[in-house]
Scaffold this active site. Structure first.
Site, PDB file in Angstrom:
ATOM      1  N   TYR A  95       0.827  -1.216   0.000  1.00  0.00           N
ATOM      2  CA  TYR A  95       0.000   0.000   0.000  1.00  0.00           C
ATOM      3  C   TYR A  95       0.856   1.258   0.000  1.00  0.00           C
ATOM      4  O   TYR A  95       1.668   1.462   0.916  1.00  0.00           O
ATOM      5  CB  TYR A  95      -0.895  -0.008   1.235  1.00  0.00           C
ATOM      6  N   ASN A 115       7.608  -2.084   2.706  1.00  0.00           N
ATOM      7  CA  ASN A 115       6.625  -1.066   3.081  1.00  0.00           C
ATOM      8  C   ASN A 115       6.053  -1.426   4.451  1.00  0.00           C
ATOM      9  O   ASN A 115       4.849  -1.432   4.668  1.00  0.00           O
ATOM     10  CB  ASN A 115       5.508  -1.027   2.025  1.00  0.00           C
ATOM     11  N   SER A 122       3.248  -3.474   4.405  1.00  0.00           N
ATOM     12  CA  SER A 122       3.488  -4.848   3.965  1.00  0.00           C
ATOM     13  C   SER A 122       4.860  -4.988   3.330  1.00  0.00           C
ATOM     14  O   SER A 122       5.543  -3.993   3.059  1.00  0.00           O
ATOM     15  CB  SER A 122       2.418  -5.270   2.942  1.00  0.00           C
ATOM     16  N   SER A 157      -0.345  -6.112   8.321  1.00  0.00           N
ATOM     17  CA  SER A 157       0.700  -6.218   7.310  1.00  0.00           C
ATOM     18  C   SER A 157       0.476  -7.423   6.409  1.00  0.00           C
ATOM     19  O   SER A 157       0.020  -8.482   6.849  1.00  0.00           O
ATOM     20  CB  SER A 157       2.066  -6.333   7.990  1.00  0.00           C
ATOM     21  N   GLY A 158       0.797  -7.259   5.136  1.00  0.00           N
ATOM     22  CA  GLY A 158       0.788  -8.365   4.191  1.00  0.00           C
ATOM     23  C   GLY A 158       2.212  -8.763   3.879  1.00  0.00           C
ATOM     24  O   GLY A 158       2.881  -8.101   3.086  1.00  0.00           O
TER      25      GLY A 158
END
Length: 367
Positions: A129, A201, A240, A278-279
């Site tokens: 993102y 990120n 993420s 978070s991814g």
């Protein structure tokens, strides 16, 4: 562009490849298209081409891992099911995931022509993102940008920092983005290379650790402001990371999955925790050509069995350590390459200045 090696920062004890990049794995190519326009467009797309051969026809063994699933890397169900990578990999922002995925399909169809027997694609496209700095709802990434990134994909040095899919990213409260690194294992274990590329990120400032030194404790927001404080107070650490790990070691799918798992330890070594918001998703693939028949083949002329080469597990630990160190180093390189950027709404993400990092490390006797 400053990198950890140039500053004398030793990330682990392994030996980097000549470029300290994912492109040290022969055949892997990377290309980025960066979109910076006006006051609010800060985004782009990065393409990783995993082989000089057509990966849809000459498929590679692959595996994947999810540390925390608040993110997306398309195509992973088929990677898990088949154990194969059948497309290039692309990275972009969250709301451009669909257009990049469709563009990757279109690029494959265009390359083969309408009469090609290959009738379907499940490409691998990841996102993080960038809406703090970028007008993410403006949908500025278009199909032609993915096509350009593929066309630009090359071996050699890799652009890092505020480029491609990493253009608008924030990492540990500093400006983040694309980073890469590699490690070469000893000849006694085959002399193979592991290369990693990250789109970083993620992470909280106070947890940032570099080369074992807890530098985030001393480079606090009173020293360098955290972009999240201006954009979304209380949201620090949101975000993420996507990790792409390549190796020329002849790994089977389950071994690729295990290698992907180990890259999460590199995230942890820099202070990442796989936070709830978070991814953190990883994919690993082997470039070793096993000459596999297409996984959807229904041709009576195809062999019933094929032979493959398997890396012996008693030698695999050095590969694990290489993946951990390369991931850690790639994150540090992303931070060092990224420059201060002001984006949407006047929010500023400050770059991690090399001398500031070295000063912080010296306080812990690490530099």
């Amino acid at each position: 562009m400053t990198r950890a090696r140039e500053l004398g920062i030793a990330v682990g004890t392994g030996t980097p490849g000549p470029l300290d990049a994912i492109t040290d794995v022969a055949g892997v190519r990377v290309g980025s298209v960066t979109l910076i326009e006006g006051d609010a467009v800060r985004t782009g797309v990065t393409a990783i081409v995993p082989s000089e051969a057509d990966v849809a026809e000459h498929q590679l063994f692959a595996g994947c891992h999810t540390l925390n699933g608040n993110g997306e890397l398309t195509g992973l169900e088929w990677v898990r099911e088949s154990g194969r990578l059948t497309s290039p990999i692309a990275l972009t922002n969250t709301h451009s995931l669909g257009v990049v995925r469709d563009a990757l399909v279109a690029a494959s169809v265009k390359a083969r022509g309408p009469d090609d027997r290959l009738q379907w694609e499940l490409p691998v496209v990841g996102e993080t993102y960038d809406g703090v700095l970028n007008d993410i709802n403006g949908f500025h990434v278009r199909p032609e940008h993915l096509e350009e990134a593929l066309a630009k994909a090359a071996g050699g040095p890799v652009e890092e920092g505020n480029v491609g899919g990493g253009t608008g990213m924030i990492c540990h409260g500093f400006k983040g983005g694309i980073g890469t690194a590699s490690r070469v294992i000893g000849e006694e274990d085959g002399g193979y290379t592991v290369g990693v590329l990250v789109q970083a990120n993620h992470g909280r400032r106070e947890r940032l650790t570099v080369g074992g030194a807890p530098v985030g404790r001393v480079i606090g927001t009173d020293v360098v402001p955290d972009a999240w404080d201006d954009a979304a107070p209380g949201a620090a650490g949101s975000g993420s990371i996507i990790v792409v790990c390549a190796t020329d070691a002849p790994l089977l799918p389950h071994q690729c999955r295990r290698l992907a798992q180990r890259t999460s330890l590199g995230i942890a070594r820099t202070g990442g925790a796989g936070a709830h918001s978070s991814g953190d998703i990883m994919i690993a693939f082997s470039t070793a050509q096993q000459w596999l028949p297409p996984s959807d083949a229904e041709d009576d002329d195809e062999p019933v069995t094929v032979g493959v080469t398997m890396f012996v597990d008693s030698h695999i630990n050095p590969l694990y350590h290489a993946a951990i160190e390369a991931t850690e180093a790639a994150i540090v390189n992303a931070l060092l390459a990224a420059e201060t950027m002001t984006g949407r709404g006047g929010v500023t993400a400050h770059g991690l200045e090399p001398e500031l990092l070295l000063e912080a490390m010296r306080r812990f006797n690490f530099a």
